[in-house]
Design an enzyme around this catalytic site. Structure first.
Site, mmCIF file in Angstrom:
data_model
loop_
_atom_site.group_PDB
_atom_site.id
_atom_site.type_symbol
_atom_site.label_atom_id
_atom_site.label_comp_id
_atom_site.label_asym_id
_atom_site.label_seq_id
_atom_site.Cartn_x
_atom_site.Cartn_y
_atom_site.Cartn_z
ATOM 1 N N ARG A 147 34.485 17.641 39.045
ATOM 2 C CA ARG A 147 33.787 18.900 39.316
ATOM 3 C C ARG A 147 34.760 20.001 39.703
ATOM 4 O O ARG A 147 34.337 21.138 39.921
ATOM 5 C CB ARG A 147 32.803 18.696 40.454
ATOM 6 N N ARG B 1 12.186 16.930 39.462
ATOM 7 C CA ARG B 1 13.017 15.716 39.359
ATOM 8 C C ARG B 1 12.620 14.692 40.427
ATOM 9 O O ARG B 1 12.393 15.023 41.575
ATOM 10 C CB ARG B 1 14.496 16.078 39.534
ATOM 11 N N ARG C 155 15.012 14.536 45.788
ATOM 12 C CA ARG C 155 16.280 14.773 46.490
ATOM 13 C C ARG C 155 16.171 15.962 47.438
ATOM 14 O O ARG C 155 15.549 16.956 47.117
ATOM 15 C CB ARG C 155 17.392 15.030 45.459
ATOM 16 N N ARG D 151 24.056 25.504 44.197
ATOM 17 C CA ARG D 151 24.830 24.533 43.403
ATOM 18 C C ARG D 151 25.195 25.123 42.040
ATOM 19 O O ARG D 151 26.281 24.872 41.509
ATOM 20 C CB ARG D 151 24.046 23.223 43.265
HETATM 21 P P1 ADP Z 1 21.891 16.160 36.111
HETATM 22 O O1 ADP Z 1 22.341 14.732 36.204
HETATM 23 O O2 ADP Z 1 22.672 16.972 35.124
HETATM 24 O O3 ADP Z 1 21.796 16.832 37.458
HETATM 25 P P2 ADP Z 1 19.284 15.012 35.465
HETATM 26 O O4 ADP Z 1 19.592 14.033 34.387
HETATM 27 O O5 ADP Z 1 19.032 14.469 36.833
HETATM 28 O O6 ADP Z 1 20.407 16.173 35.534
HETATM 29 O O7 ADP Z 1 18.022 15.872 34.977
HETATM 30 C C1 ADP Z 1 17.411 16.861 35.815
HETATM 31 C C2 ADP Z 1 15.897 16.830 35.619
HETATM 32 O O8 ADP Z 1 15.584 17.285 34.295
HETATM 33 C C3 ADP Z 1 15.294 15.421 35.737
HETATM 34 O O9 ADP Z 1 14.019 15.541 36.343
HETATM 35 C C4 ADP Z 1 15.170 14.958 34.280
HETATM 36 O O10 ADP Z 1 14.104 14.013 34.102
HETATM 37 C C5 ADP Z 1 14.881 16.259 33.559
HETATM 38 N N1 ADP Z 1 15.439 16.307 32.201
HETATM 39 C C6 ADP Z 1 16.619 15.770 31.773
HETATM 40 N N2 ADP Z 1 16.806 16.036 30.457
HETATM 41 C C7 ADP Z 1 15.734 16.770 30.060
HETATM 42 C C8 ADP Z 1 15.345 17.354 28.807
HETATM 43 N N3 ADP Z 1 16.119 17.260 27.713
HETATM 44 N N4 ADP Z 1 14.173 18.051 28.780
HETATM 45 C C9 ADP Z 1 13.407 18.165 29.894
HETATM 46 N N5 ADP Z 1 13.702 17.634 31.086
HETATM 47 C C10 ADP Z 1 14.862 16.941 31.175
HETATM 48 P P1 AMP Z 2 24.823 15.197 41.689
HETATM 49 O O1 AMP Z 2 24.026 13.966 41.993
HETATM 50 O O2 AMP Z 2 25.874 14.987 40.646
HETATM 51 O O3 AMP Z 2 23.945 16.397 41.409
HETATM 52 O O4 AMP Z 2 25.642 15.540 43.027
HETATM 53 C C1 AMP Z 2 24.947 15.807 44.233
HETATM 54 C C2 AMP Z 2 25.918 16.372 45.254
HETATM 55 O O5 AMP Z 2 26.934 15.413 45.561
HETATM 56 C C3 AMP Z 2 26.689 17.631 44.849
HETATM 57 O O6 AMP Z 2 25.947 18.824 45.056
HETATM 58 C C4 AMP Z 2 27.911 17.539 45.776
HETATM 59 O O7 AMP Z 2 27.573 17.903 47.106
HETATM 60 C C5 AMP Z 2 28.184 16.037 45.782
HETATM 61 N N1 AMP Z 2 29.099 15.624 44.690
HETATM 62 C C6 AMP Z 2 28.799 14.778 43.662
HETATM 63 N N2 AMP Z 2 29.854 14.633 42.855
HETATM 64 C C7 AMP Z 2 30.837 15.397 43.371
HETATM 65 C C8 AMP Z 2 32.175 15.699 42.971
HETATM 66 N N3 AMP Z 2 32.703 15.161 41.858
HETATM 67 N N4 AMP Z 2 32.904 16.546 43.743
HETATM 68 C C9 AMP Z 2 32.407 17.082 44.867
HETATM 69 N N5 AMP Z 2 31.145 16.867 45.297
HETATM 70 C C10 AMP Z 2 30.365 16.035 44.559
#
Ligand code: ADP
Ligand code: AMP
Length: 215
Positions: free
Chosen positions: A88, A127, A160, A171
């Site tokens: 990141r 989510r 979350r 974020r």
């Molecule tokens: P990231 O890991 O990038 O933070 P997630 O995979 O957790 O994102 O997805 C964020 C939200 O969007 C989740 O609720 C997921 O089910 C939904 N989501 C993921 N891909 C799609 C898509 N192509 N269209 C609609 N909703 C999606």
């Molecule tokens: P994510 O589940 O990837 O959306 O991450 C949730 C949170 O975890 C982020 O907003 C950061 O606070 C922390 N985090 C996850 N991965 C990293 C990373 N590679 N570097 C710094 N913070 C991280």
């Protein structure tokens, strides 16, 4: 095969990494999931991360680099892994290359999911996650078979703490401030593949699989 997923929070990295993990039979390594597990366990890493994560701030590089370094030497990573949420920062990207080089490995492909901020805020609000299985759902776009329960583990789904709109926007700002040098770094090595993340989960998956299957 070492694959890195990039893209703003909520772009669908975890969703696609989970699908790919089943397809390629290599583990998905999500630093966010690992940090949330550390908080639940009350470990030193968890104590360092908790307040930062709640506010949507990044956890220090040395903490996340440390957890990835320990994780990629585990036996299940021997044939490859999928990184979701790491690197990141440019420091993390360089630290990753260094630890891979020490093991005679390189990143094979970087997939960047592109989704605009308004769609992201709506996605995060819906989510729901399963902390044990690592599965991700959306109440409308990607619902579980039984409402509130994980399809894989049956555990209760949770929302979350950092999926509140103001934290999500913070974020997104952090992502916008940090991502450019990382994308340039991977672009300069011809590793970067941009994928439109606004299509359906299935359509995004098909595009990613075609990129993975290209030589
Ligand atoms: P990231 O890991 O990038 O933070 P997630 O995979 O957790 O994102 O997805 C964020 C939200 O969007 C989740 O609720 C997921 O089910 C939904 N989501 C993921 N891909 C799609 C898509 N192509 N269209 C609609 N909703 C999606
Ligand atoms: P994510 O589940 O990837 O959306 O991450 C949730 C949170 O975890 C982020 O907003 C950061 O606070 C922390 N985090 C996850 N991965 C990293 C990373 N590679 N570097 C710094 N913070 C991280």
């Amino acid at each position: 095969m070492i694959i890195v997923f990039m893209g703003p929070p909520g772009a669908g990295k975890g969703t696609q990494a989970q699908i790919l993990q089943e397809n390629l039979q290599i583990p998905k390594l999500s630093t966010g999931d690992m940090l949330r597990a550390a908080i639940t366990a009350g470990s030193e890493v968890g104590k360092k991360a908790e307040a930062l994560m709640k506010n949507g701030d990044l956890v220090p590089d040395e903490v996340v680099v440390g957890i990835i370094k320990e994780r990629i030497i585990q036996a299940d990573c021997a044939t490859g892994f999928i990184l979701d949420g790491f690197p990141r920062t440019i420091n993390q990207a360089q630290a990753l290359d260094k630890m891979l080089k020490d093991n005679n490995l390189i990143v094979d492909k970087v997939i960047c999911l592109d989704v605009n901020p308004d769609i992201i805020v709506a996605r995060q609000a819906g989510r729901r996650i399963a902390s044990k299985s690592g599965c991700v759902y959306h109440v409308e776009h990607n619902p579980p078979k039984v409402p509130g329960k994980c399809d894989v583990s049956g555990e209760d789904l949770i929302q979350r703490d950092d999926d509140k709109e103001d934290v999500v926007r913070h974020r997104l700002e952090i992502y916008a401030d940090t991502v450019k040098p990382i994308l340039e770094y991977y672009e300069s090595q011809s590793l970067l593949h941009n994928v439109k993340g606004t299509s359906s989960v299935e359509a995004v998956k098909t595009e990613i699989l075609s990129i993975i299957n290209q030589k």
